[in-house]
Design a protein around this motif. Structure first.
Motif, PDB file in Angstrom:
ATOM      1  N   ILE A   1     -23.106  14.052  18.254  1.00  0.00           N
ATOM      2  CA  ILE A   1     -22.175  15.188  18.250  1.00  0.00           C
ATOM      3  C   ILE A   1     -22.812  16.397  17.571  1.00  0.00           C
ATOM      4  CG2 ILE A   1     -19.970  15.988  17.315  1.00  0.00           C
ATOM      5  CD1 ILE A   1     -18.930  13.118  17.632  1.00  0.00           C
ATOM      6  N   THR A   2     -23.516  16.165  16.482  1.00  0.00           N
ATOM      7  CA  THR A   2     -24.194  17.260  15.779  1.00  0.00           C
ATOM      8  C   THR A   2     -25.234  17.920  16.683  1.00  0.00           C
ATOM      9  OG1 THR A   2     -23.866  16.110  13.668  1.00  0.00           O
ATOM     10  CG2 THR A   2     -25.537  17.850  13.738  1.00  0.00           C
ATOM     11  N   ALA A   3     -25.994  17.113  17.419  1.00  0.00           N
ATOM     12  CA  ALA A   3     -27.007  17.666  18.330  1.00  0.00           C
ATOM     13  C   ALA A   3     -26.350  18.503  19.428  1.00  0.00           C
ATOM     14  CB  ALA A   3     -27.825  16.531  18.943  1.00  0.00           C
ATOM     15  N   ALA A   4     -25.217  18.010  19.979  1.00  0.00           N
ATOM     16  CA  ALA A   4     -24.516  18.771  21.010  1.00  0.00           C
ATOM     17  C   ALA A   4     -24.004  20.099  20.454  1.00  0.00           C
ATOM     18  CB  ALA A   4     -23.369  17.947  21.574  1.00  0.00           C
ATOM     19  N   LEU A   5     -23.457  20.059  19.240  1.00  0.00           N
ATOM     20  CA  LEU A   5     -22.966  21.292  18.619  1.00  0.00           C
ATOM     21  C   LEU A   5     -24.124  22.244  18.299  1.00  0.00           C
ATOM     22  CD1 LEU A   5     -20.317  19.698  16.236  1.00  0.00           C
ATOM     23  CD2 LEU A   5     -19.838  21.163  18.215  1.00  0.00           C
ATOM     24  N   LEU A   6     -25.257  21.697  17.904  1.00  0.00           N
ATOM     25  CA  LEU A   6     -26.420  22.532  17.624  1.00  0.00           C
ATOM     26  C   LEU A   6     -26.880  23.255  18.890  1.00  0.00           C
ATOM     27  CD1 LEU A   6     -28.619  23.488  15.679  1.00  0.00           C
ATOM     28  CD2 LEU A   6     -29.897  21.387  16.201  1.00  0.00           C
TER      29      LEU A   6
ATOM     30  N   LEU B   1     -32.887  28.907  26.746  1.00  0.00           N
ATOM     31  CA  LEU B   1     -32.811  27.466  26.998  1.00  0.00           C
ATOM     32  C   LEU B   1     -33.931  26.725  26.269  1.00  0.00           C
ATOM     33  CD1 LEU B   1     -31.946  27.101  30.806  1.00  0.00           C
ATOM     34  CD2 LEU B   1     -30.555  26.420  28.852  1.00  0.00           C
ATOM     35  N   ALA B   2     -35.133  27.262  26.340  1.00  0.00           N
ATOM     36  CA  ALA B   2     -36.272  26.605  25.712  1.00  0.00           C
ATOM     37  C   ALA B   2     -36.101  26.539  24.194  1.00  0.00           C
ATOM     38  CB  ALA B   2     -37.559  27.345  26.065  1.00  0.00           C
ATOM     39  N   ALA B   3     -35.606  27.626  23.603  1.00  0.00           N
ATOM     40  CA  ALA B   3     -35.421  27.647  22.148  1.00  0.00           C
ATOM     41  C   ALA B   3     -34.306  26.689  21.727  1.00  0.00           C
ATOM     42  CB  ALA B   3     -35.112  29.060  21.684  1.00  0.00           C
ATOM     43  N   ALA B   4     -33.203  26.681  22.475  1.00  0.00           N
ATOM     44  CA  ALA B   4     -32.115  25.759  22.150  1.00  0.00           C
ATOM     45  C   ALA B   4     -32.582  24.319  22.262  1.00  0.00           C
ATOM     46  CB  ALA B   4     -30.922  26.020  23.071  1.00  0.00           C
TER      47      ALA B   4
END
Length: 875
Positions: free
Chosen positions: A126-131, A142-145
């Protein structure tokens, strides 16, 4: 003149090229690329944390505490498994309890902490999705995210701490949810409301999230619409204030807000968290605790820690990243101050640092692409420098992260604790009391142990309720489970320090700092059995090995080396006196060789009727000689003795002792069983020496003489010589000394308390005699015995003694004496004669008319010799 416009010509429509299957696939892939990319990254985040989830790191005390508090909510309806003292708000373990409800509780995994770690994996995803969402809403490409999420997914520091059951992991997910909502593109007040609520949950999950309040408010203000910015600020402040006030109201409702006598308080807890903890020193001091914590982070991920401050400093120049950079700067300031630095402090910073590490290069590349009107060399330098820094950082991460991740994904660091936990289940009776690391508290309680018998070590010195469970303090416990967390948290003084100092390692699992020790708390006066060459166990083992024909050579080697348990040697010696014995093995129990403990298992080669007799023999043993396992195994019979306190010892062999004049021995049976028994006397090698009759309840048998030396004393019914002999004690008799072997019913009402006492007091002055009391009367309870003295007040011989006590000798004037026996409000007057030449034992026994005292002379000058013929006479 009329002008006529020419007729417009029809422009033929532009012919659209037909989409080929390849182009359709490309269009579809580009449209769904973000979704596929984030899906892959979330799977990566989960996979890296799931692989070897329970193996590394080793379970620690904090994990067990949060899991135990969630367990207490579900099973006891309480905020904590001990007194809740507001160390943290309870919302964090409320969420863990919710996970347990969804998944079946702590039993759903191999251990309770493993179940909690499963929840941490969900939280990490969930933390990764929110990040990802936050990165995109902040304008990252997109590349930076993807880079930000990949850094968070693969950083060894994020993996190890993210696996661990820390409240900070849960709170960080709520923090990112708040930041995502504050960055809502629609800039609605409802998003501000939701962001404030999420941050409030983060704070009530782990209060240290308040350190990021300035950064959160900064982001909420800058991302709000200008027209509604003031309203949004009012909403955020109001929601946060109401949520935090709710925590205060909870304490007030429980009458635990303000300090006072007899209860905990929220204000006390806050003061302790802010000022009461011992300072960990400066991270710049190589000898400080804070430096140790930082170095542990550094070992896991020096790359991310190195990049954190430069990335934050650069991000301060990027408007959309300024709030995130401010948060990192605030945490850095807290890090370098002198104070308490908890290990999970860095958790909240990890996704934010990953965001900046990806966001700063993305902003630099974007500036270089867009600022085409600027000076070409500057754009080129910016472009080349950014790409070089990214390449160097990526290569460094690959080189540094690979071995650390390999360790986290392959090494079973928790094996020592897991094996220790299994050892406890197998070897420690459920009624024994343990001082434990909280990491295994739930697992042991779930086995059926009373929660008051499994005590978290931290509470031994800090919780008044726990201290009330143990009248004698640490002496009321049986075991200490020493783990790295416990050793790190043991104060130099206090109950825990005394318990560890007063205990002996029985089994050790692992090595070095990660080892786990099972330590048995020694009863007062107990000493560990001496082991190894030249010790009494080696002497007895050598004598016994010489009598064990047809036994396996490795087993005999262990006997001769002095590495066998004294209980095993004693019972095996008695058994060899009754029938031939073939010893197959003395197998080691896990962890006990490492602790230097004796072998307490024996494998006998038996079958048929012989196996039945030997099984009956071991099952008949009681008290400290009773095995806890007697079971058939392939090739014979396995017998295992419990991991008991080291109370059974063997006396040493002394050639000078054995060469002296004969000693004298008698038996006093004070059990009132009504079943006549004999006491068998055997050498420590099982060689029969003779037997003594026990006499009646009030009439001890007369003395018999025997050579000085070491002997096994066992009992059996007098009427049945074939019945199993039961080991009672191993004793040493010295030359020309007299002894009484007294048998009492133990406190449990079933087993036997055997006492071997000398009968030779020092010479008394002329006109005085030597008197002692043997309390063999159970009916009066606690008694006080005094004797009149013509020359002064009454002399107290025994004050407040109970059944089963043998006192020392006291000097009393010779002649007819009156004894005053008192128990509660009852009193008896008894008479006896005290001789001036012979020591006397006053034997107190029960009769239907009340207690009676028998004066029995001690230490005769001669006694019939004890021999094998006494066995038949006694029977």
């Amino acid at each position: 003149m009329t002008t006529v416009l020419p007729s417009p010509r029809a422009i033929p429509p532009t012919e659209q090229p037909a989409r080929t299957p390849v182009r359709r696939w490309q269009h579809h892939a580009m449209r769904h690329l973000p979704t596929m990319l984030v899906g892959v990254l979330l799977l990566l985040t989960a996979a890296v944390r799931l692989i070897n989830l329970t193996g590394a790191p080793q379970r620690i005390d904090d994990e067990g505490t949060y899991v135990a508090q969630a367990y207490a909510l579900l099973h006891y309806g309480e905020l904590s498994h001990y007194t809740y003292w507001y160390d943290h708000p309870p919302l964090g373990w409320l969420q863990i309890a919710g996970w347990f409800l969804l998944t079946g509780g702590p039993d759903a995994a191999s251990t309770a902490v493993a179940s909690g770690r499963g929840f941490m994996v969900i939280v990490a995803v969930i933390t990764a999705a929110l990040l990802w969402t936050l990165a995109r809403r902040l304008g990252l490409s997109l590349a930076a995210a993807a880079t930000a999420v990949a850094v968070f997914a693969m950083s060894p520091l994020a993996v190890e701490l993210g696996r661990t059951v820390y409240l900070d992991n849960i709170a960080t997910a709520w923090l990112l949810a708040a930041l995502v909502l504050f960055c809502s593109p629609q800039q609605r007040l409802s998003a501000a409301f939701g962001g404030a609520a999420c941050f409030g949950v983060a704070v009530l999950t782990k209060e240290t999230m308040l350190l990021l309040l300035p950064a959160v408010l900064m982001l909420a203000w800058t991302r709000a619409a200008r027209a509604t910015r003031r309203y949004a600020a009012a909403v955020v402040v109001t929601v946060l204030g109401l949520m935090l006030t709710g925590y205060l109201l909870m304490a007030a409702v429980r009458s635990e807000l303000i300090p006072g006598p007899g209860h905990v308080s929220l204000i006390d807890a806050v003061q302790f968290q802010l000022y009461g903890r011992d300072s960990g020193g400066s991270v710049f001091d190589t000898a400080s605790l804070n430096r140790t914590t930082f170095e542990r982070w550094w070992v896991l991920d020096p790359v991310l820690l190195t990049a954190a401050l430069p990335a934050a400093a650069a991000a301060l120049a990027v408007r959309r990243l300024q709030p995130i950079a401010t948060g990192i700067v605030l945490l850095s300031v807290i890090l370098v101050r002198d104070g308490y630095l908890p290990a999970p402090f860095v958790i909240a910073a990890l996704p934010l640092v990953a965001l900046l590490v990806a966001g700063v290069p993305d902003a630099a590349l974007g500036w270089a692409r867009e600022n085409r009107t600027g000076r070409y060399p500057l754009r080129r330098i910016m472009l080349v420098g950014t790409l070089t820094a990214m390449t160097a950082l990526g290569m460094s991460a690959g080189i540094v992260w690979t071995p650390v991740l390999r360790h986290l994904l392959t090494v079973d660091a928790d094996a020592p604790l897991l094996r220790a936990q299994e050892w406890i289940t197998t070897n420690v009776p459920t009624e024994d009391r343990l001082i434990v690391d909280d990491a295994i508290w739930v697992d042991l309680v779930a086995e059926g142990r009373d929660r008051r018998d499994v005590v978290w070590f931290y509470k031994l010195d800090t919780d008044a309720e726990v201290q009330g469970w143990s009248r004698r303090g640490w002496r009321d416990y049986d075991w200490v489970v020493s783990t790295p967390s416990m050793r790190a948290g043991t104060a130099p003084t206090g109950q825990l320090a005394d318990a560890v100092a007063g205990s002996t390692p029985v089994a050790v699992f692992g090595a070095g700092d990660g080892r786990v020790e099972l330590r048995r708390i020694n009863p007062p006066g107990a000493a560990s059995p001496a082991l190894g060459a030249g010790t009494p166990t080696a002497s007895a083992g050598e004598l016994l090995a010489d009598r064990l024909d047809n036994s396996a050579a490795p087993a005999l080697t262990i006997l001769r080396s002095g590495r066998a348990d004294p209980r095993l040697l004693t019972t095996l010696g008695i058994l060899t006196a009754r029938e031939p014995v073939s010893l197959s093995d003395l197998p080691a129990m896990p962890g006990e060789d490492a602790a230097g403990m004796p072998r307490r298992q024996l494998h006998l080669a038996t079958d048929g009727a012989e196996q039945g007799r030997i099984t009956a023999f071991f099952q008949a043993q009681s008290g400290q000689y009773a095995p806890d396992v007697v079971e058939p195994v392939p090739g014979g019979l396995l017998v295992r003795f419990p991991a008991a306190a080291p109370t059974v010892t063997l006396p040493g062999a002394d050639a000078a002792v054995e060469a002296g004049p004969s000693a004298r021995l008698r038996v006093a049976d004070l059990r009132r069983t009504g079943v006549p028994e004999v006491v068998e006397v055997l050498g420590v090698d099982g060689r029969p020496v003779g037997s003594l009759g026990t006499g009646g309840y009030a009439t001890p048998a007369g003395y018999r003489s025997l050579p000085p030396g070491s002997y096994i004393l066992a009992t059996r019914p007098a009427a049945d010589p074939a019945s199993p002999s039961v080991a009672r004690q191993v004793v040493q008799v010295l030359p020309d000394r007299s002894y009484t072997f007294a048998l009492f019913i133990a406190a449990d009402g079933t087993s036997v308390n055997a006492q071997f006492v000398p009968d030779d007091p020092p010479v008394a002055p002329r006109g005085f005699g030597q008197v002692r009391l043997v309390e063999g009367a159970r009916d009066p309870g606690v008694v006080t015995l005094a004797v009149d003295d013509p020359g002064g007040p009454k002399a107290v011989l025994a004050d407040g003694v109970s059944y089963g006590l043998v006192t020392g000798y006291a000097q009393v004037r010779a002649g007819e004496r009156t004894l005053w026996l008192q128990s509660g409000d009852r009193e008896w007057r008894l008479t006896t004669r005290v001789p001036s030449t012979t020591a006397v034992t006053l034997l107190l026994t029960d009769t239907p008319q009340g207690p009676v005292v028998h004066a029995i002379p001690d230490a005769p000058r001669s006694a019939p010799e004890l021999g094998r013929s006494d066995r038949a006479e006694a029977a």
